[in-house]
Design a protein around this motif. Sequence first.
Motif, PDB file in Angstrom:
ATOM      1  N   LEU A   1       0.826  -1.208   0.000  1.00  0.00           N
ATOM      2  CA  LEU A   1       0.000   0.000   0.000  1.00  0.00           C
ATOM      3  C   LEU A   1       0.858   1.255   0.000  1.00  0.00           C
TER       4      LEU A   1
ATOM      5  N   SER B   1       0.545   5.538   0.002  1.00  0.00           N
ATOM      6  CA  SER B   1      -0.353   6.661   0.256  1.00  0.00           C
ATOM      7  C   SER B   1       0.393   7.971   0.094  1.00  0.00           C
TER       8      SER B   1
ATOM      9  N   VAL C   1      -2.205  10.681   6.448  1.00  0.00           N
ATOM     10  CA  VAL C   1      -2.567  10.184   5.123  1.00  0.00           C
ATOM     11  C   VAL C   1      -3.607  11.098   4.490  1.00  0.00           C
TER      12      VAL C   1
ATOM     13  N   ASP D   1      -5.032   7.305  -0.710  1.00  0.00           N
ATOM     14  CA  ASP D   1      -4.322   6.153  -1.262  1.00  0.00           C
ATOM     15  C   ASP D   1      -4.379   6.145  -2.784  1.00  0.00           C
TER      16      ASP D   1
END
Length: 230
Positions: free
Chosen positions: A90, A92, A100, A103
Amino acid sequence: MSDALLSAAGFGIEAVKLSGQREINEFQILEALEIHEGTSLALFDAVGARERLNAMAWVKNASVMKLYPSTLQIKIEERVPYALWQRGDLVSIVNQAGDVITDDVDGRYANLLLVVNHGAQRRASEINSALEAVPALRPRVRAAFLVSDRRWDLQLENGISIRLPEQNYQAALADLVEMDEDSGLLSRDIVAIDMRLADRVTVRLSDEAAEQRKIMTGGRNRSGKKEQDT
């Protein structure tokens, strides 16, 4: 009925003035406003619209103002992308504090520094600041890996790994640039440079370069003894 009457009386929403948006496109904003044909400015739910805008990933703060007789003024303050953060598969976009943003990452953010592993997002500013102090090196850095939450390893675009010390890594980066300027170190056929020890720099050759070196030296070092791989 009220919307229709007010719209007919000249209070329908005929224009939307947008400002401040860069990462968010206009369609996304208009969709969040939920303006329909015949919506009157007087009955438009500005509070609800502001809440929907503020719920968007890129929005730090939004204001919605009615300008009679027929205009909505929307001002957007966006979050500022600072780095890319990877943990596992993942990736981001994060702000400077390490929060964050989204994404949803594409090629527009390829110039941001990629920091890897848990905790790296909160410390991205420290390694970014150190790299900005060595502009000759910064464009060559593909990623920065936080190791055991203590120190950084850098991955260069040509595949070389730089192992930085836990302390005074800013000085180590300056030394690395100086060595590269003097001898072209970062353009050589090597896979890793270890700078964790204050009194020495260890360079690991690629397998091909190590084998070529053995052939050229006959498998012996300067003392005449057989070389051993380490």
